[in-house]
Design a protein around this motif. Structure first.
Motif, PDB file in Angstrom:
ATOM      1  N   PHE A 111       0.808  -1.224   0.000  1.00  0.00           N
ATOM      2  CA  PHE A 111       0.000   0.000   0.000  1.00  0.00           C
ATOM      3  C   PHE A 111       0.842   1.275   0.000  1.00  0.00           C
ATOM      4  N   LEU A 112       1.780   1.389   0.916  1.00  0.00           N
ATOM      5  CA  LEU A 112       2.545   2.634   1.023  1.00  0.00           C
ATOM      6  C   LEU A 112       3.510   2.814  -0.145  1.00  0.00           C
ATOM      7  N   GLN A 113       3.918   1.729  -0.778  1.00  0.00           N
ATOM      8  CA  GLN A 113       4.715   1.858  -2.004  1.00  0.00           C
ATOM      9  C   GLN A 113       3.883   2.496  -3.117  1.00  0.00           C
ATOM     10  N   MET A 114       2.605   2.123  -3.178  1.00  0.00           N
ATOM     11  CA  MET A 114       1.705   2.707  -4.180  1.00  0.00           C
ATOM     12  C   MET A 114       1.472   4.187  -3.899  1.00  0.00           C
ATOM     13  N   VAL A 115       1.307   4.526  -2.630  1.00  0.00           N
ATOM     14  CA  VAL A 115       1.153   5.938  -2.256  1.00  0.00           C
ATOM     15  C   VAL A 115       2.377   6.726  -2.705  1.00  0.00           C
ATOM     16  N   GLN A 116       3.540   6.172  -2.439  1.00  0.00           N
ATOM     17  CA  GLN A 116       4.793   6.844  -2.795  1.00  0.00           C
ATOM     18  C   GLN A 116       4.902   7.045  -4.305  1.00  0.00           C
ATOM     19  N   TYR A 117       4.479   6.048  -5.065  1.00  0.00           N
ATOM     20  CA  TYR A 117       4.547   6.163  -6.523  1.00  0.00           C
ATOM     21  C   TYR A 117       3.606   7.262  -7.023  1.00  0.00           C
ATOM     22  N   ALA A 118       2.381   7.296  -6.502  1.00  0.00           N
ATOM     23  CA  ALA A 118       1.438   8.339  -6.905  1.00  0.00           C
ATOM     24  C   ALA A 118       1.943   9.720  -6.502  1.00  0.00           C
ATOM     25  N   SER A 119       2.538   9.802  -5.321  1.00  0.00           N
ATOM     26  CA  SER A 119       3.090  11.079  -4.862  1.00  0.00           C
ATOM     27  C   SER A 119       4.226  11.544  -5.756  1.00  0.00           C
ATOM     28  N   SER A 120       4.999  10.582  -6.292  1.00  0.00           N
ATOM     29  CA  SER A 120       6.100  10.946  -7.190  1.00  0.00           C
ATOM     30  C   SER A 120       5.586  11.544  -8.492  1.00  0.00           C
ATOM     31  N   LYS A 121       4.307  11.261  -8.813  1.00  0.00           N
ATOM     32  CA  LYS A 121       3.663  11.846  -9.991  1.00  0.00           C
ATOM     33  C   LYS A 121       2.962  13.161  -9.639  1.00  0.00           C
ATOM     34  N   ASN A 122       3.170  13.626  -8.410  1.00  0.00           N
ATOM     35  CA  ASN A 122       2.605  14.888  -7.937  1.00  0.00           C
ATOM     36  C   ASN A 122       1.071  14.866  -7.908  1.00  0.00           C
ATOM     37  N   ILE A 123       0.517  13.716  -7.541  1.00  0.00           N
ATOM     38  CA  ILE A 123      -0.932  13.572  -7.389  1.00  0.00           C
ATOM     39  C   ILE A 123      -1.272  13.690  -5.909  1.00  0.00           C
ATOM     40  N   ALA A 139       3.487   4.287  10.964  1.00  0.00           N
ATOM     41  CA  ALA A 139       3.132   5.709  11.025  1.00  0.00           C
ATOM     42  C   ALA A 139       4.244   6.550  10.411  1.00  0.00           C
ATOM     43  N   ARG A 140       5.482   6.220  10.751  1.00  0.00           N
ATOM     44  CA  ARG A 140       6.617   6.946  10.151  1.00  0.00           C
ATOM     45  C   ARG A 140       6.637   6.754   8.635  1.00  0.00           C
ATOM     46  N   LYS A 141       6.471   5.516   8.173  1.00  0.00           N
ATOM     47  CA  LYS A 141       6.480   5.252   6.742  1.00  0.00           C
ATOM     48  C   LYS A 141       5.326   5.961   6.034  1.00  0.00           C
ATOM     49  N   THR A 142       4.201   6.105   6.716  1.00  0.00           N
ATOM     50  CA  THR A 142       3.055   6.815   6.134  1.00  0.00           C
ATOM     51  C   THR A 142       3.391   8.275   5.895  1.00  0.00           C
ATOM     52  N   VAL A 143       3.992   8.905   6.884  1.00  0.00           N
ATOM     53  CA  VAL A 143       4.387  10.315   6.729  1.00  0.00           C
ATOM     54  C   VAL A 143       5.439  10.439   5.627  1.00  0.00           C
ATOM     55  N   GLU A 144       6.390   9.522   5.590  1.00  0.00           N
ATOM     56  CA  GLU A 144       7.461   9.566   4.593  1.00  0.00           C
ATOM     57  C   GLU A 144       6.959   9.256   3.183  1.00  0.00           C
ATOM     58  N   SER A 145       5.839   8.562   3.070  1.00  0.00           N
ATOM     59  CA  SER A 145       5.317   8.163   1.748  1.00  0.00           C
ATOM     60  C   SER A 145       4.834   9.346   0.921  1.00  0.00           C
ATOM     61  N   GLY A 146       4.511  10.457   1.602  1.00  0.00           N
ATOM     62  CA  GLY A 146       3.969  11.613   0.894  1.00  0.00           C
ATOM     63  C   GLY A 146       2.454  11.662   0.887  1.00  0.00           C
ATOM     64  N   LEU A 147       1.804  10.754   1.620  1.00  0.00           N
ATOM     65  CA  LEU A 147       0.343  10.765   1.705  1.00  0.00           C
ATOM     66  C   LEU A 147      -0.137  12.147   2.137  1.00  0.00           C
ATOM     67  N   ASP A 148      -1.132  12.681   1.419  1.00  0.00           N
ATOM     68  CA  ASP A 148      -1.603  14.034   1.696  1.00  0.00           C
ATOM     69  C   ASP A 148      -2.739  14.098   2.704  1.00  0.00           C
ATOM     70  N   ARG A 149      -3.580  13.075   2.727  1.00  0.00           N
ATOM     71  CA  ARG A 149      -4.740  13.102   3.632  1.00  0.00           C
ATOM     72  C   ARG A 149      -4.940  11.721   4.251  1.00  0.00           C
ATOM     73  N   LEU A 150      -5.135  11.700   5.559  1.00  0.00           N
ATOM     74  CA  LEU A 150      -5.388  10.458   6.284  1.00  0.00           C
ATOM     75  C   LEU A 150      -6.692  10.598   7.064  1.00  0.00           C
ATOM     76  N   ILE A 151      -7.699   9.825   6.650  1.00  0.00           N
ATOM     77  CA  ILE A 151      -8.988   9.809   7.331  1.00  0.00           C
ATOM     78  C   ILE A 151      -8.982   8.644   8.310  1.00  0.00           C
ATOM     79  N   ILE A 152      -9.177   8.937   9.587  1.00  0.00           N
ATOM     80  CA  ILE A 152      -9.222   7.892  10.606  1.00  0.00           C
ATOM     81  C   ILE A 152     -10.663   7.729  11.065  1.00  0.00           C
ATOM     82  N   SER A 153     -11.225   6.556  10.820  1.00  0.00           N
ATOM     83  CA  SER A 153     -12.599   6.286  11.229  1.00  0.00           C
ATOM     84  C   SER A 153     -12.623   5.958  12.715  1.00  0.00           C
ATOM     85  N   ILE A 154     -13.351   6.767  13.467  1.00  0.00           N
ATOM     86  CA  ILE A 154     -13.434   6.567  14.916  1.00  0.00           C
ATOM     87  C   ILE A 154     -14.852   6.935  15.337  1.00  0.00           C
TER      88      ILE A 154
END
Length: 343
Positions: A111-123, A139-154
């Motif tokens: 999953f986070l590899q895919m996020v990183q790839y999309a982020s590299s395309k500036n999406i 959590a660290r890898k998520t921040v480093e991946s470039g993910l722009d928005r994280l929705i936490i269902s609670i």
């Protein structure tokens, strides 16, 4: 498109290119020309796409096909190479990519590899999670991946209330995961991902609206959003989920005392013009309400995305929206216009 606050919107605008802006203008224009002429016109390509990382989930939520293990379609995991091939086809026009349809995204090991790839395309990238897998390392890898928005269902501020809808879930794991993300944003001096608690308002938790705001402030997440719940058998509401507070309900009682959707289902749908959903195995479906892919508009295993977007089946579906949307089954429970409130 999803709602944005100022900080989040500025992040999206940084990813805007002339090609993406021009594409958005064409999509917007074709949508309104369709409304004026009552004939489906489609220019450009999607502004937003939802990609399904997996159909698997660790929870058993009562209104979710993943939770109920009730899919009639095949289940599985999105493959990284297939994802990359698809993104390579659409990234020049695409502004917003949602890594979610059904299932828990973090169960896909790539999953986070895919996020990183999309982020590299500036999406602009976003996902929704139940936060049970947000360990310190992830959590660290998520921040480093470039993910722009994280929705936490609670959906509760006590374990007793939370578990009435999030069956099998542990509230302390959700809180721990949220704290880990906030911690690593600070450690890495990162403004992303923009984190918000999404609180699905149902009868068992509607008394905790103020409590979730306090909890969010204590943890340091960016925002709280309240979402209405989709109830499949809303006329009888067998799980007793429809809240008493009508503001947070997709449904209202008619003269006969029976619940019905608030949405009047006008013969238009912005979603069908600017966005769509891709299942883990490459089926292109109209929107997130087609949970079992009963309305496949094409397969990326057989055709390119651009071929599917303008094919005859897609045009026929758009035509059916314009002519009589109420006769389309997946539209009958649509939450358009009554779904999310920011706080």
């Amino acid at each position: 498109m999803p709602q944005f606050n100022t900080k989040d919107a500025l992040n999206l605008l940084r990813k805007l290119t002339f090609a993406r802006l021009w594409n958005a203008c064409k999509v917007w224009a074709s949508f309104y020309i369709t409304q004026l002429t009552s004939k489906p016109v489609q220019w450009g390509y999607p502004i937003s796409i939802s990609f399904e990382p997996t159909t698997s989930c660790n929870l058993r939520c009562p209104e979710c096909p993943s939770g109920l293990r009730s899919f009639s379609r095949p289940t599985g995991m999105l493959q990284n190479n297939f994802f990359k091939e698809t993104i390579d086809q659409v990234h020049q026009h695409l502004m917003y990519l949602i890594f979610y349809f059904q299932g828990e995204p973090y169960l896909n090991p790539d999953f986070l590899q895919m996020v990183q790839y999309a982020s590299s395309k500036n999406i602009y990238t976003a996902t929704s999670t139940n936060a049970h897998y947000l360990t310190d390392e992830l959590a660290r890898k998520t921040v480093e991946s470039g993910l722009d928005r994280l929705i936490i269902s609670i959906d509760g501020t006590t374990q007793e209330v939370y578990s009435q809808y999030r069956v099998g879930g542990k509230l302390d794991k959700v809180i721990e995961g949220a704290k880990n993300i906030v911690k690593w944003k600070k450690e890495l001096n990162s403004s992303t991902p923009f984190v918000f608690f999404q609180f699905l308002v149902v009868k068992p938790n509607e008394h905790q609206l103020e409590d979730i705001k306090k909890l969010a402030a204590e943890i340091g997440v960016d925002e709280v959003r309240f979402k209405t719940a989709q109830v499949y058998d809303y006329e009888t509401d067998p799980n007793q989920l429809i809240p008493n507070n009508s503001k947070f309900s997709r449904y209202k009682k008619n003269a006969a005392g029976v619940y019905e959707p608030k949405n009047k289902l006008a013969n238009r749908c912005w979603k069908l013009w600017h966005a769509n959903v891709i299942t883990w195995d490459g089926l292109v479906v109209p929107c997130c309400f087609d949970k079992d892919a009963d309305h496949p508009l094409g397969s990326l295993q057989q055709h390119s995305f651009k071929e599917i977007w303008h094919n005859q089946r897609y045009q026929q579906f758009r035509k059916s929206i314009v002519q009589s949307r109420k006769n389309i089954d997946i539209c009958s429970n649509c939450s358009e216009g009554v779904s999310v409130w920011r706080d």
